[in-house]
Design a protein around this motif. Structure first.
Motif, PDB file in Angstrom:
ATOM      1  N   GLU A  64      56.907   3.280 -14.127  1.00 30.55           N
ATOM      2  CA  GLU A  64      56.499   4.518 -13.956  1.00 30.55           C
ATOM      3  C   GLU A  64      54.918   4.449 -13.590  1.00 30.55           C
ATOM      4  N   ARG A  65      54.473   5.260 -12.463  1.00 31.54           N
ATOM      5  CA  ARG A  65      53.094   5.507 -12.097  1.00 31.54           C
ATOM      6  C   ARG A  65      52.153   6.238 -13.006  1.00 31.54           C
ATOM      7  N   LEU A  66      51.172   6.336 -13.303  1.00 27.23           N
ATOM      8  CA  LEU A  66      50.056   7.134 -13.770  1.00 27.23           C
ATOM      9  C   LEU A  66      50.183   8.558 -13.095  1.00 27.23           C
ATOM     10  N   LYS A  67      50.619   9.556 -13.926  1.00 30.69           N
ATOM     11  CA  LYS A  67      50.264  10.832 -13.334  1.00 30.69           C
ATOM     12  C   LYS A  67      49.222  11.545 -14.406  1.00 30.69           C
ATOM     13  N   LEU A  68      48.055  11.580 -13.874  1.00 29.75           N
ATOM     14  CA  LEU A  68      46.928  12.090 -14.821  1.00 29.75           C
ATOM     15  C   LEU A  68      46.322  13.071 -14.368  1.00 29.75           C
ATOM     16  N   MET A  69      46.052  14.166 -15.142  1.00 37.05           N
ATOM     17  CA  MET A  69      45.055  15.353 -14.945  1.00 37.05           C
ATOM     18  C   MET A  69      43.907  15.317 -15.963  1.00 37.05           C
ATOM     19  N   MET A  70      42.703  15.446 -15.265  1.00 37.91           N
ATOM     20  CA  MET A  70      41.303  15.246 -16.141  1.00 37.91           C
ATOM     21  C   MET A  70      40.628  16.621 -15.861  1.00 37.91           C
ATOM     22  N   PHE A  71      40.043  17.281 -16.978  1.00 37.95           N
ATOM     23  CA  PHE A  71      39.182  18.264 -16.726  1.00 37.95           C
ATOM     24  C   PHE A  71      37.803  18.271 -17.660  1.00 37.95           C
ATOM     25  N   GLY A  72      36.942  18.975 -17.339  1.00 39.78           N
ATOM     26  CA  GLY A  72      35.671  18.651 -18.057  1.00 39.78           C
ATOM     27  C   GLY A  72      34.613  19.484 -17.495  1.00 39.78           C
ATOM     28  N   PRO A  73      33.481  19.672 -18.074  1.00 37.40           N
ATOM     29  CA  PRO A  73      32.400  20.403 -17.589  1.00 37.40           C
ATOM     30  C   PRO A  73      31.467  19.590 -16.300  1.00 37.40           C
ATOM     31  N   ALA A  74      30.776  20.608 -15.714  1.00 46.22           N
ATOM     32  CA  ALA A  74      30.070  19.904 -14.542  1.00 46.22           C
ATOM     33  C   ALA A  74      29.200  18.887 -15.086  1.00 46.22           C
ATOM     34  N   GLY A  75      29.297  17.693 -14.362  1.00 43.50           N
ATOM     35  CA  GLY A  75      28.402  16.734 -14.749  1.00 43.50           C
ATOM     36  C   GLY A  75      28.798  15.657 -15.490  1.00 43.50           C
ATOM     37  N   VAL A  76      30.073  15.832 -16.159  1.00 47.41           N
ATOM     38  CA  VAL A  76      30.594  14.884 -17.065  1.00 47.41           C
ATOM     39  C   VAL A  76      31.110  13.568 -16.290  1.00 47.41           C
ATOM     40  N   GLY A  77      31.264  13.427 -15.131  1.00 47.42           N
ATOM     41  CA  GLY A  77      31.726  12.437 -14.386  1.00 47.42           C
ATOM     42  C   GLY A  77      33.126  12.159 -14.014  1.00 47.42           C
ATOM     43  N   LYS A  78      33.822  13.310 -13.782  1.00 46.61           N
ATOM     44  CA  LYS A  78      35.260  13.409 -13.582  1.00 46.61           C
ATOM     45  C   LYS A  78      35.361  12.524 -12.150  1.00 46.61           C
ATOM     46  N   THR A  79      34.461  13.029 -11.119  1.00 47.90           N
ATOM     47  CA  THR A  79      34.694  12.407  -9.751  1.00 47.90           C
ATOM     48  C   THR A  79      34.549  10.921  -9.974  1.00 47.90           C
ATOM     49  N   THR A  80      33.431  10.531 -10.675  1.00 50.83           N
ATOM     50  CA  THR A  80      33.218   8.978 -10.711  1.00 50.83           C
ATOM     51  C   THR A  80      34.328   8.379 -11.206  1.00 50.83           C
ATOM     52  N   ALA A  81      34.738   8.993 -12.380  1.00 47.85           N
ATOM     53  CA  ALA A  81      36.052   8.394 -13.317  1.00 47.85           C
ATOM     54  C   ALA A  81      37.293   8.196 -12.260  1.00 47.85           C
ATOM     55  N   ALA A  82      37.450   9.221 -11.450  1.00 46.84           N
ATOM     56  CA  ALA A  82      38.688   9.194 -10.463  1.00 46.84           C
ATOM     57  C   ALA A  82      38.408   8.261  -9.590  1.00 46.84           C
TER      58      ALA A  82
END
Length: 280
Positions: free
Chosen positions: A13-31
């Motif tokens: 299996e591949r990783l199928k992941l959804m992440m959410f969080g407030p602005a500035g938490v680092g979602k783009t960096t993590a992705a």
């Protein structure tokens, strides 16, 4: 009639992941730090992260048009490329744009624009389920309300059924300089429900098979335009209803004939050919 069940077999299996969080938490960096990311940037969030994407062996495609996103996913399915992870960052903006498009196309009376946007999203996520790549989708966060309209936490902002498309849903937050991931929904043994852990790529690798995270993508042979037209013609000639066609789509795990894999549509064409011969 003999039972048709089979013993479950382990799948790579591949990783199928959804992440959410407030602005500035680092979602783009993590992705962007995922293995070889192909980042579909829907609101210009990657403009300051080029170095991270380059270091991860990735690329960026900027658009907020869902049809263009779907076209990119199809290309990633069928073409040779070096990427391992497809990222949509964030999906919230893409969904809002599709709602606006739906309002212009069908109006907003009785929530028709939601039906328009949701149908498009369902089709797109069926492709993301089928693609042989890791999938990471980020969303903005919004308040979640309980009894008495009290705020009981946060949830993702977007299509309400979005979490059904993923094996893992996490909420990102910060404590000081650390980025923390809290598991909100899971089908994966390595990520127990309610677990909280520091978000790093190494931490993901400890919980998920690194080989599946980093292996090359296998191409998927989608049906040709000629076969799609041929099957649609046969469906019309035989006057097949949604009961028959719906079973085909469910088995192929797609939302429409246009998204069927080549081998699946070939079997449908063969079945229709035999039916036409019997009628003749």
């Amino acid at each position: 009639m003999a039972l048709r069940g089979t013993k479950p077999a382990a799948k790579a299996e591949r990783l199928k992941l959804m992440m959410f969080g407030p602005a500035g938490v680092g979602k783009t960096t993590a992705a962007c730090q995922m293995p070889r990311p192909y980042v579909i940037d829907t609101e210009g969030g990657t403009d300051h992260y080029g170095h991270l994407i380059e270091a991860s062996g990735g690329a960026v495609f900027q658009t907020n048009d869902l049809d263009e996103v779907e076209a990119e996913i199809r290309a990633l399915m069928v073409e040779d490329h070096p990427y391992r992870t497809v990222v949509i960052d964030p999906f919230t903006s893409l969904y809002e744009t599709q709602l606006e498009k739906g309002e212009k196309e069908v109006g907003s009376e009785f929530g028709r624009h939601y039906g328009y946007a949701n149908k498009s999203c369902k089709r797109m996520f069926s492709l993301l389920t089928a693609i042989d790549m890791n999938v990471v989708v980020t969303c903005h966060a919004k308040n979640e309300y309980g009894d008495g309209m009290k705020v009981v936490g946060r949830t993702f902002d977007g299509w309400k059924k979005l979490d059904y498309a993923f094996d893992l849903v996490i909420e990102l937050d910060r404590k000081g300089s650390k980025r923390l991931a809290s598991v909100r929904k899971t089908r994966l043994q390595g990520f127990p429900d309610g677990d909280t852990f520091p978000w790093t790529l190494d931490a993901i690798g400890e919980r998920f098979d690194v080989g599946n995270l980093t292996r090359e993508a296998d191409r998927v042979a989608l049906a040709s335009n000629e076969d799609i037209q041929r099957l649609n013609n046969m469906i019309a000639v035989l006057k097949l209803g949604d009961d028959v066609v719906g079973k085909w789509l469910t088995k192929a795990k797609v939302e429409c004939v246009q998204d069927m894999p080549a081998d699946a549509i070939a079997k449908c064409i063969e079945w229709c050919t035999n039916q036409i011969k019997e009628v003749a």
